[in-house]
Design an enzyme around this catalytic site. Structure first.
Site, PDB file in Angstrom:
ATOM      1  CG  HIS A 153      46.161  -7.405 -14.428  1.00 39.57           C
ATOM      2  ND1 HIS A 153      47.180  -8.035 -14.927  1.00 39.57           N
ATOM      3  CD2 HIS A 153      45.397  -8.478 -14.168  1.00 39.57           C
ATOM      4  CE1 HIS A 153      47.150  -9.120 -14.610  1.00 39.57           C
ATOM      5  NE2 HIS A 153      46.070  -9.441 -14.372  1.00 39.57           N
ATOM      6  CB  CYS A 154      42.324  -7.227 -19.084  1.00 36.61           C
ATOM      7  SG  CYS A 154      40.964  -7.975 -19.480  1.00 36.61           S
TER       8      CYS A 154
END
Length: 195
Positions: A153-154
């Site tokens: 997850h960015c």
């Protein structure tokens, strides 16, 4: 509840005939509901345009890239050769283009399925999505959806990096690195000629 989730998922991911057309989207298809914490913007052909739950971090990423570029071009590249200014501008535009596609692309949201998908032995069940999923699909707690070929997850891109947007993530990082090296070299050259 599971039937309603499955129906919303199928409409969200695959069925453009049940999608509504809304005035702001004009010719594009707008879907009635988003999945998890993903914000659905539009559907163009078979492509879903989505914004992740950390959309404000995406705005910060834009501000950082654009802000630093304005400073570099205003201070450093102002008196440099035309080719150097054009190179810097093209690199910045490419970085922003990759960030835009990354920030709005579908990361590979897994469709809701009440039956095992693919090889029955490799299919797993997600308690959060109340759905079966393929091997390599992982539930993201930040986006609250299952992502196929989940990488991470960015928050800087507002969403997960998965099967459908990992190429754009790598392109963004690669071009950002090239832009940073270019800006650093140009800054060093300007400082060394002034000294």
């Amino acid at each position: 509840a599971n039937d309603q989730k499955m129906e919303e998922s199928q409409t969200f991911l695959a069925n453009p005939n049940e999608a509504k057309r809304c005035f702001p989207c004009k010719g594009f298809q707008c879907l009635p509901k988003s999945r998890g914490k993903m914000i659905h913007i539009a559907k163009i052909g078979k492509t879903n345009i989505l914004l992740g739950p950390h959309w404000f971090m995406l705005l910060c990423t834009y501000a950082i890239v654009i802000g630093l570029s304005v400073v570099i071009y205003g201070v450093v590249l102002n008196d440099r050769a035309l080719a150097e200014r054009i190179t810097g501008l093209v690199l910045t535009i490419l970085v922003l283009l990759c960030l835009t596609v990354l920030g709005f692309a579908d990361p590979g949201i897994s469709p809701i399925s009440s039956e095992p998908v693919g090889d029955r032995d490799l299919s797993t069940f997600c308690d959060f999505c109340d759905s079966y999923r393929r091997q390599g699909t992982i539930h993201c707690n930040d986006c609250n959806v299952c992502i196929e070929d989940y990488d991470h997850h960015c928050p800087w891109s507002s969403k997960c990096i998965g099967k459908k947007n990992v190429m754009w993530f790598h392109a963004f990082l690669g071009l950002l690195f090239v832009l940073m090296v270019f800006d650093a070299v140009e800054t060093i050259l300007v400082l060394s000629t002034e000294a």
